[in-house]
Scaffold this motif. Structure first.
Motif, PDB file in Angstrom:
ATOM      1  N   THR A  55       0.829  -1.210   0.000  1.00 15.75           N
ATOM      2  CA  THR A  55       0.000   0.000   0.000  1.00 15.75           C
ATOM      3  C   THR A  55       0.865   1.262   0.000  1.00 15.75           C
ATOM      4  N   GLU A  56       2.013   1.216   0.688  1.00 12.89           N
ATOM      5  CA  GLU A  56       2.927   2.364   0.666  1.00 12.89           C
ATOM      6  C   GLU A  56       3.508   2.563  -0.735  1.00 12.89           C
ATOM      7  N   MET A  57       3.806   1.460  -1.429  1.00  8.70           N
ATOM      8  CA  MET A  57       4.295   1.554  -2.802  1.00  8.70           C
ATOM      9  C   MET A  57       3.246   2.236  -3.680  1.00  8.70           C
ATOM     10  N   PHE A  58       1.992   1.854  -3.508  1.00  9.00           N
ATOM     11  CA  PHE A  58       0.909   2.441  -4.296  1.00  9.00           C
ATOM     12  C   PHE A  58       0.767   3.928  -4.014  1.00  9.00           C
ATOM     13  N   LYS A  59       0.841   4.305  -2.746  1.00  9.00           N
ATOM     14  CA  LYS A  59       0.739   5.724  -2.382  1.00  9.00           C
ATOM     15  C   LYS A  59       1.867   6.533  -3.013  1.00  9.00           C
ATOM     16  N   ALA A  60       3.033   5.901  -3.193  1.00 13.23           N
ATOM     17  CA  ALA A  60       4.189   6.580  -3.783  1.00 13.23           C
ATOM     18  C   ALA A  60       4.160   6.538  -5.308  1.00 13.23           C
ATOM     19  N   GLY A  61       3.118   5.932  -5.872  1.00 15.59           N
ATOM     20  CA  GLY A  61       2.978   5.893  -7.328  1.00 15.59           C
ATOM     21  C   GLY A  61       3.588   4.674  -7.987  1.00 15.59           C
ATOM     22  N   GLN A  62       4.136   3.761  -7.204  1.00 15.37           N
ATOM     23  CA  GLN A  62       4.707   2.534  -7.756  1.00 15.37           C
ATOM     24  C   GLN A  62       3.644   1.449  -7.724  1.00 15.37           C
ATOM     25  N   GLN A  63       3.172   1.037  -8.897  1.00 17.09           N
ATOM     26  CA  GLN A  63       2.049   0.101  -8.964  1.00 17.09           C
ATOM     27  C   GLN A  63       2.463  -1.318  -9.307  1.00 17.09           C
ATOM     28  N   GLY A  64       3.671  -1.667  -9.014  1.00 16.58           N
ATOM     29  CA  GLY A  64       4.114  -3.022  -9.291  1.00 16.58           C
ATOM     30  C   GLY A  64       5.550  -3.209  -8.862  1.00 16.58           C
ATOM     31  N   PHE A  65       6.110  -4.348  -9.241  1.00 16.84           N
ATOM     32  CA  PHE A  65       7.474  -4.656  -8.855  1.00 16.84           C
ATOM     33  C   PHE A  65       8.076  -5.620  -9.855  1.00 16.84           C
ATOM     34  N   ASP A  66       9.411  -5.616  -9.900  1.00 12.91           N
ATOM     35  CA  ASP A  66      10.133  -6.548 -10.751  1.00 12.91           C
ATOM     36  C   ASP A  66      10.203  -7.896 -10.061  1.00 12.91           C
ATOM     37  N   LEU A  67       9.966  -8.934 -10.821  1.00 11.17           N
ATOM     38  CA  LEU A  67      10.038 -10.287 -10.285  1.00 11.17           C
ATOM     39  C   LEU A  67      11.491 -10.720 -10.164  1.00 11.17           C
ATOM     40  N   ARG A  68      11.781 -11.472  -9.118  1.00  7.17           N
ATOM     41  CA  ARG A  68      13.108 -12.059  -8.949  1.00  7.17           C
ATOM     42  C   ARG A  68      13.149 -13.378  -9.698  1.00  7.17           C
ATOM     43  N   HIS A  69      14.294 -13.706 -10.241  1.00  4.55           N
ATOM     44  CA  HIS A  69      14.483 -14.989 -10.915  1.00  4.55           C
ATOM     45  C   HIS A  69      14.220 -16.101  -9.912  1.00  4.55           C
ATOM     46  N   TYR A  70      13.527 -17.142 -10.340  1.00  3.82           N
ATOM     47  CA  TYR A  70      13.119 -18.193  -9.410  1.00  3.82           C
ATOM     48  C   TYR A  70      14.299 -18.950  -8.804  1.00  3.82           C
ATOM     49  N   LYS A  71      15.474 -18.899  -9.433  1.00  3.03           N
ATOM     50  CA  LYS A  71      16.660 -19.544  -8.868  1.00  3.03           C
ATOM     51  C   LYS A  71      17.536 -18.551  -8.107  1.00  3.03           C
ATOM     52  N   GLY A  72      17.046 -17.325  -7.945  1.00  3.59           N
ATOM     53  CA  GLY A  72      17.773 -16.329  -7.187  1.00  3.59           C
ATOM     54  C   GLY A  72      18.838 -15.589  -7.986  1.00  3.59           C
ATOM     55  N   LYS A  73      18.913 -15.834  -9.278  1.00  2.42           N
ATOM     56  CA  LYS A  73      19.902 -15.141 -10.102  1.00  2.42           C
ATOM     57  C   LYS A  73      19.539 -13.662 -10.195  1.00  2.42           C
ATOM     58  N   ASN A  74      20.551 -12.833 -10.327  1.00  2.00           N
ATOM     59  CA  ASN A  74      20.337 -11.393 -10.454  1.00  2.00           C
ATOM     60  C   ASN A  74      20.015 -11.097 -11.919  1.00  2.00           C
ATOM     61  N   LYS A  75      18.793 -11.410 -12.313  1.00  2.00           N
ATOM     62  CA  LYS A  75      18.398 -11.305 -13.719  1.00  2.00           C
ATOM     63  C   LYS A  75      16.945 -10.850 -13.790  1.00  2.00           C
ATOM     64  N   PHE A  76      16.661  -9.881 -14.660  1.00  2.00           N
ATOM     65  CA  PHE A  76      15.288  -9.412 -14.838  1.00  2.00           C
ATOM     66  C   PHE A  76      14.478 -10.484 -15.563  1.00  2.00           C
ATOM     67  N   VAL A  77      13.357 -10.875 -14.974  1.00  2.00           N
ATOM     68  CA  VAL A  77      12.515 -11.897 -15.606  1.00  2.00           C
ATOM     69  C   VAL A  77      11.101 -11.399 -15.874  1.00  2.00           C
ATOM     70  N   GLY A  78      10.769 -10.206 -15.409  1.00  2.00           N
ATOM     71  CA  GLY A  78       9.444  -9.678 -15.665  1.00  2.00           C
ATOM     72  C   GLY A  78       9.016  -8.679 -14.611  1.00  2.00           C
ATOM     73  N   HIS A  79       7.883  -8.081 -14.863  1.00  3.24           N
ATOM     74  CA  HIS A  79       7.332  -7.061 -13.973  1.00  3.24           C
ATOM     75  C   HIS A  79       5.878  -7.413 -13.702  1.00  3.24           C
ATOM     76  N   LEU A  80       5.488  -7.379 -12.450  1.00  4.88           N
ATOM     77  CA  LEU A  80       4.096  -7.616 -12.074  1.00  4.88           C
ATOM     78  C   LEU A  80       3.485  -6.272 -11.733  1.00  4.88           C
ATOM     79  N   HIS A  81       2.455  -5.895 -12.474  1.00  5.81           N
ATOM     80  CA  HIS A  81       1.831  -4.578 -12.351  1.00  5.81           C
ATOM     81  C   HIS A  81       0.403  -4.737 -11.836  1.00  5.81           C
TER      82      HIS A  81
END
Length: 106
Positions: A55-81
Motif C-alpha cells: 500500500t505504501e508503494m501504491f501511495k508513492a505511485g509505484q504500482q508493481g514490482f520486478d520479479l526475482r528470478h526463481y533460482k535467485g539469479k540477479n536477472k530481470f525476468v518480468g514485472h508484475l503490475h
C-alpha cells in the motif's frame, strides 16, 4: 493468453483474514508461472512484500514490482503490475453496534 508472457488477470477480491490473517506486516509471496499444456508449469519469478509495503508503494505511485528470478539469479525476468489496490474495511456487527445506531419508528 496463448504464446505470450504478457498476461492480464481479472480483478479479484480476497478477505484480509484469508490473505494475511489481518497482519499488515506478514510477507505475501507472489509467484508467477508459465503454464504449459503438455508439461509442468515453468516458474518465472517471485516477489515477497507485506500488505503495508504494497500500500505504501501504491501511495508513492509505484504500482508493481520486478520479479526475482526463481533460482535467485540477479536477472530481470518480468514485472508484475497492479492496476488497482483497494483495501476496504467492512465493520463487524459488534463494531456496527459499538458505533451506535439510531432507529426511527413511526
Amino acid at each position: 493468453f496463448k504464446n505470450t508472457l504478457a498476461c492480464q488477470w481479472k480483478k479479484s477480491r480476497i478477505n484480509l483474514e484469508l490473505l494475511c490473517n489481518s497482519d499488515w506486516d506478514r510477507k505475501l509471496r507472489f509467484e508467477v508461472f508459465d503454464w504449459n499444456k503438455s508439461s509442468e508449469d515453468a516458474p518465472i519469478g517471485d516477489y515477497e512484500v507485506s500488505l503495508r509495503e504494497l500500500t505504501e508503494m501504491f501511495k508513492a505511485g509505484q504500482q508493481g514490482f520486478d520479479l526475482r528470478h526463481y533460482k535467485g539469479k540477479n536477472k530481470f525476468v518480468g514485472h508484475l503490475h497492479f492496476d488497482e489496490l483497494l483495501v476496504e474495511h467492512q465493520p463487524t456487527f459488534l463494531e456496527y453496534l459499538h458505533g451506535g445506531c439510531h432507529l426511527c419508528m413511526v
